[in-house]
Design a protein around this motif. Structure first.
Motif, short mmCIF file in Angstrom:
data_model
loop_
_atom_site.label_atom_id
_atom_site.label_comp_id
_atom_site.label_asym_id
_atom_site.label_seq_id
_atom_site.Cartn_x
_atom_site.Cartn_y
_atom_site.Cartn_z
N GLU A 72 -8.94 61.64 145.87
CA GLU A 72 -9.99 61.51 144.85
C GLU A 72 -10.72 62.85 144.76
N ARG A 73 -11.60 62.93 143.78
CA ARG A 73 -12.46 64.11 143.67
C ARG A 73 -13.88 63.65 143.39
N VAL A 74 -14.84 64.51 143.68
CA VAL A 74 -16.24 64.18 143.42
C VAL A 74 -16.46 64.18 141.92
N LEU A 75 -16.92 63.06 141.40
CA LEU A 75 -17.22 62.94 139.97
C LEU A 75 -18.71 63.09 139.71
N ALA A 76 -19.53 62.69 140.71
CA ALA A 76 -20.99 62.76 140.51
C ALA A 76 -21.70 62.83 141.85
N ILE A 77 -22.85 63.48 141.80
CA ILE A 77 -23.82 63.44 142.90
C ILE A 77 -24.88 62.46 142.44
N ASP A 98 -22.55 72.33 140.75
CA ASP A 98 -21.26 72.39 140.07
C ASP A 98 -21.34 71.72 138.70
N GLU A 99 -21.14 72.50 137.66
CA GLU A 99 -21.22 71.96 136.29
C GLU A 99 -20.15 70.92 136.00
N ALA A 100 -19.05 70.90 136.77
CA ALA A 100 -17.98 69.93 136.56
C ALA A 100 -18.32 68.56 137.16
#
Length: 133
Positions: A72-77, A98-100
């Motif tokens: 998975e990847r980080v989608l949101a904080i 991170d803007e992404a």
């Protein structure tokens, strides 16, 4: 408009994490793939503050490795605003790394918590759709 779709059980866990951390801010990471959030990673707010959050780089790195192991990847904080609206503060915007990665804010200002999602670009933010599946 950008959007994120969060599994209902993950959403409930995020809301409960914030509630348990009151009166201080809670924080953590939301991960998944594409626009779908599958996992929550509650983190300890080392600032122990009602108005900001901080997590050490070491803790973040360990969590990122676990997320990577799930493919998975980080989608949101995510973080909470115990006393204010779910709108990014100047501090939130300035320290968003991170803007992404989107920002999810849960406000406990009203009887029922309110969650909103934002894309942060430089010093500008725009609201994104945040759907519970």
């Amino acid at each position: 408009m950008d959007k994120l779709i969060i599994k209902k059980d993950v959403y409930i866990e995020m809301i409960e994490h914030g509630r348990k951390t009151l009166p201080n801010e809670a924080c953590g990471l939301l991960s998944g793939n594409d626009q779908f959030i599958y996992s929550i990673w509650p983190l300890h707010n080392e600032a122990k503050s009602r108005i900001k959050f901080f997590v050490s780089e070491k803790v973040v790195r360990k969590t990122l490795l676990k997320i990577e192991q799930l493919n998975e990847r980080v989608l949101a904080i995510y973080h909470t605003h115990p006393l204010s609206k779910p709108i990014p503060s100047k501090y939130d915007i300035e320290y968003h790394a991170d803007e992404a990665v989107k920002m999810v804010i849960v406000s406990y200002r009203t009887k029922l918590p309110v969650a909103k999602c934002y894309r942060i670009r430089g010093l500008v933010y725009e609201e994104c759709l945040f759907l519970i599946d």
